[in-house]
Design a protein around this motif. Sequence first.
Motif, PDB file in Angstrom:
ATOM      1  N   ASN A  47     -40.048   4.465 -21.944  1.00 28.74           N
ATOM      2  CA  ASN A  47     -39.179   4.587 -22.941  1.00 28.74           C
ATOM      3  C   ASN A  47     -38.765   6.299 -23.234  1.00 28.74           C
ATOM      4  O   ASN A  47     -37.733   6.806 -23.545  1.00 28.74           O
ATOM      5  N   SER A  48     -40.089   7.009 -23.238  1.00 27.95           N
ATOM      6  CA  SER A  48     -39.736   8.286 -23.137  1.00 27.95           C
ATOM      7  C   SER A  48     -39.056   9.009 -21.898  1.00 27.95           C
ATOM      8  O   SER A  48     -38.091   9.848 -22.420  1.00 27.95           O
ATOM      9  N   LEU A  49     -39.314   8.381 -20.826  1.00 30.37           N
ATOM     10  CA  LEU A  49     -38.401   8.930 -19.815  1.00 30.37           C
ATOM     11  C   LEU A  49     -37.093   8.670 -19.908  1.00 30.37           C
ATOM     12  O   LEU A  49     -35.944   9.603 -19.670  1.00 30.37           O
ATOM     13  N   ASN A  50     -36.441   7.416 -20.521  1.00 31.14           N
ATOM     14  CA  ASN A  50     -35.333   7.110 -20.711  1.00 31.14           C
ATOM     15  C   ASN A  50     -34.583   8.000 -21.609  1.00 31.14           C
ATOM     16  O   ASN A  50     -33.522   8.317 -21.600  1.00 31.14           O
ATOM     17  N   SER A  51     -35.453   8.441 -22.749  1.00 37.09           N
ATOM     18  CA  SER A  51     -34.600   9.044 -23.925  1.00 37.09           C
ATOM     19  C   SER A  51     -34.406  10.559 -23.230  1.00 37.09           C
ATOM     20  O   SER A  51     -33.653  11.156 -23.785  1.00 37.09           O
ATOM     21  N   ARG A  52     -35.493  10.948 -22.594  1.00 31.86           N
ATOM     22  CA  ARG A  52     -35.121  12.251 -22.135  1.00 31.86           C
ATOM     23  C   ARG A  52     -34.024  12.398 -21.073  1.00 31.86           C
ATOM     24  O   ARG A  52     -33.209  13.297 -21.090  1.00 31.86           O
ATOM     25  N   LEU A  53     -33.801  11.398 -20.335  1.00 28.72           N
ATOM     26  CA  LEU A  53     -32.548  11.245 -19.616  1.00 28.72           C
ATOM     27  C   LEU A  53     -31.494  11.081 -20.050  1.00 28.72           C
ATOM     28  O   LEU A  53     -30.240  11.855 -19.948  1.00 28.72           O
TER      29      LEU A  53
ATOM     30  N   VAL B 101     -27.764  12.788 -18.770  1.00 25.00           N
ATOM     31  CA  VAL B 101     -27.869  12.073 -17.457  1.00 25.00           C
ATOM     32  C   VAL B 101     -26.900  10.853 -17.282  1.00 25.00           C
ATOM     33  O   VAL B 101     -26.308  10.772 -16.528  1.00 25.00           O
ATOM     34  N   PHE B 102     -26.743  10.346 -18.601  1.00 30.26           N
ATOM     35  CA  PHE B 102     -25.897   8.918 -18.483  1.00 30.26           C
ATOM     36  C   PHE B 102     -24.478   9.134 -19.154  1.00 30.26           C
ATOM     37  O   PHE B 102     -23.681   8.311 -19.312  1.00 30.26           O
ATOM     38  N   LYS B 103     -24.137  10.622 -19.231  1.00 27.80           N
ATOM     39  CA  LYS B 103     -22.974  10.765 -19.885  1.00 27.80           C
ATOM     40  C   LYS B 103     -21.644  10.563 -18.825  1.00 27.80           C
ATOM     41  O   LYS B 103     -20.852  10.038 -19.073  1.00 27.80           O
ATOM     42  N   ASN B 104     -22.039  10.901 -17.609  1.00 27.12           N
ATOM     43  CA  ASN B 104     -21.066  10.503 -16.608  1.00 27.12           C
ATOM     44  C   ASN B 104     -21.293   9.071 -16.124  1.00 27.12           C
ATOM     45  O   ASN B 104     -22.282   8.712 -15.785  1.00 27.12           O
ATOM     46  N   GLU B 105     -20.144   8.370 -15.754  1.00 31.56           N
ATOM     47  CA  GLU B 105     -20.160   7.219 -15.363  1.00 31.56           C
ATOM     48  C   GLU B 105     -21.050   7.187 -14.142  1.00 31.56           C
ATOM     49  O   GLU B 105     -20.936   7.883 -13.350  1.00 31.56           O
ATOM     50  N   LYS B 106     -22.003   6.136 -14.204  1.00 32.47           N
ATOM     51  CA  LYS B 106     -22.948   5.875 -13.070  1.00 32.47           C
ATOM     52  C   LYS B 106     -23.131   4.375 -12.705  1.00 32.47           C
ATOM     53  O   LYS B 106     -23.028   3.491 -13.346  1.00 32.47           O
ATOM     54  N   THR B 107     -23.439   4.185 -11.330  1.00 38.08           N
ATOM     55  CA  THR B 107     -23.862   3.110 -10.894  1.00 38.08           C
ATOM     56  C   THR B 107     -25.279   2.803 -11.112  1.00 38.08           C
ATOM     57  O   THR B 107     -26.042   3.660 -10.876  1.00 38.08           O
ATOM     58  N   ILE B 108     -25.782   1.967 -11.794  1.00 39.35           N
ATOM     59  CA  ILE B 108     -27.346   2.013 -12.053  1.00 39.35           C
ATOM     60  C   ILE B 108     -27.829   0.527 -11.723  1.00 39.35           C
ATOM     61  O   ILE B 108     -27.366  -0.631 -11.866  1.00 39.35           O
ATOM     62  N   ASP B 109     -28.959   0.772 -10.666  1.00 35.60           N
ATOM     63  CA  ASP B 109     -29.412  -0.587  -9.952  1.00 35.60           C
ATOM     64  C   ASP B 109     -31.064  -0.472 -10.522  1.00 35.60           C
ATOM     65  O   ASP B 109     -31.507   0.482 -10.931  1.00 35.60           O
TER      66      ASP B 109
ATOM     67  N   GLU C 279     -30.122  -0.658 -20.335  1.00 35.10           N
ATOM     68  CA  GLU C 279     -28.917  -0.828 -20.629  1.00 35.10           C
ATOM     69  C   GLU C 279     -28.524  -0.131 -21.726  1.00 35.10           C
ATOM     70  O   GLU C 279     -27.452   0.699 -21.970  1.00 35.10           O
ATOM     71  N   ASP C 280     -29.798  -0.273 -22.948  1.00 36.57           N
ATOM     72  CA  ASP C 280     -29.417   0.241 -24.205  1.00 36.57           C
ATOM     73  C   ASP C 280     -29.197   1.957 -24.198  1.00 36.57           C
ATOM     74  O   ASP C 280     -28.405   2.359 -24.759  1.00 36.57           O
ATOM     75  N   THR C 281     -30.095   2.455 -23.554  1.00 37.91           N
ATOM     76  CA  THR C 281     -30.089   3.732 -23.650  1.00 37.91           C
ATOM     77  C   THR C 281     -28.969   4.307 -22.554  1.00 37.91           C
ATOM     78  O   THR C 281     -28.274   5.450 -22.874  1.00 37.91           O
ATOM     79  N   SER C 282     -28.757   3.681 -21.607  1.00 35.67           N
ATOM     80  CA  SER C 282     -27.375   4.334 -20.684  1.00 35.67           C
ATOM     81  C   SER C 282     -26.149   3.747 -21.207  1.00 35.67           C
ATOM     82  O   SER C 282     -25.154   4.392 -20.962  1.00 35.67           O
ATOM     83  N   GLN C 283     -26.079   2.763 -22.079  1.00 36.90           N
ATOM     84  CA  GLN C 283     -24.929   2.082 -22.368  1.00 36.90           C
ATOM     85  C   GLN C 283     -24.279   1.704 -21.016  1.00 36.90           C
ATOM     86  O   GLN C 283     -22.761   1.937 -21.071  1.00 36.90           O
ATOM     87  N   THR C 284     -24.863   1.301 -20.060  1.00 33.57           N
ATOM     88  CA  THR C 284     -24.225   0.933 -18.817  1.00 33.57           C
ATOM     89  C   THR C 284     -25.000  -0.517 -18.309  1.00 33.57           C
ATOM     90  O   THR C 284     -26.214  -0.485 -18.387  1.00 33.57           O
ATOM     91  N   LYS C 285     -23.969  -1.248 -17.894  1.00 41.38           N
ATOM     92  CA  LYS C 285     -24.530  -2.512 -17.459  1.00 41.38           C
ATOM     93  C   LYS C 285     -25.240  -2.334 -16.004  1.00 41.38           C
ATOM     94  O   LYS C 285     -24.666  -1.764 -15.175  1.00 41.38           O
TER      95      LYS C 285
END
Length: 305
Positions: free
Chosen positions: A198-204, A209-217, A249-255
């Motif tokens: 969780n901490s890692l994700n909130s730092r990202l 890091v999630f501002k630009n559109e990304k492919t996440i796997d 998904e919640d943090t990055s707002q990306t599926k």
Amino acid sequence: MENNKSAILKGSEQSQESIVGVNTSELLATKPNLGGRFYSDALDDSQINGIIRSINPHLITLIGFSEFGKSTFVASMYHRAMTQGQIDGYDFYDSDTFSGFERRAYIRDVGLKLNKRFNRTTNTEGYFLTLHFKKGNEKLLLVISDRSGETYRNEYTSNAEAVKADKSLIYSNHIVFFIDVSVLMTSKNYLGFKSKFNSLNSRLYSAEVFKNEKTIDVIFNKIDLLNKEDKNACQLFESNAKEVIQIIEDTSQTKINRQFRICSNNMEDNHDLYDVFDYFVESCKLVNIPTVSEIDWINTKVKEL
Ligand SMILES: Nc1nc2c(ncn2[C@@H]2O[C@H](COP(=O)(O)OP(=O)(O)O)[C@@H](O)[C@H]2O)c(=O)[nH]1
Ligand SMILES: [Mg+2]
């Protein structure tokens, strides 16, 4: 090998040279003392700038805590490329970072029995690895970022500035989370993991890091450790895996684009693993047809450091 490539590779900022396309004995005679590193070791931020820009590179950034198997995975992909000569129907014809791969392969093979702490990927060395593929006239350049897990566990969970400084992570349009299945199989392991994750994700997130559109796997690695007979462990794994996906998904707002369950340290008839390699190569094709500004992405995005 390309004749023009060695010229392009010359003269990067720390006067590193790649042996690509250059006769080794010639290189030894003319440049006997290249800066204290192995030829074609993994590259750091400034050195990756020296890599050719005639092909649009596709960067995949592996994110995962230490011991989750990132380097093992990378070594296995290299092994596959070397033994099969091709991945996903593309011929593997070159790398600028053979030593970086070899070192990872060596560490994987020795099983980390000796000098464990010193053999593993450290956070002071380079971490970009390159694989060149071609099919007919079509060329692909895959760049994999395999940083030390310590960077993610210690620095990036506590320090948003460190994440912000990682331009390649911020601008990477493809990131792959590595999760060790064994931390999802027991409640005790999972609790410790979840708080760090969780901490890692909130730092990202804070570092945009999630501002630009990304492919996440997401890769669930070490699936061999999950005993299918153990219903309790399997249940825990499934529900925790779901929660991990949700956190991302919640943090990055990306599926999440793809999920894989693999064992990285067994190369025999391991089709689930080969599928990931195919997918990695395949994903290079999603890189748009290069335009002038895009060709320069590593230069513009990593160089500012
Ligand atoms: N059982 C099992 N062990 C693995 C697998 N992948 C990696 N390992 C082991 O996990 C440990 C850490 O691997 P390493 O690649 O150094 O992790 P990294 O810190 O993420 O780069 C090593 O002992 C590997 O042999 C896997 O799929 N299954
Ligand atoms: Mg490693």
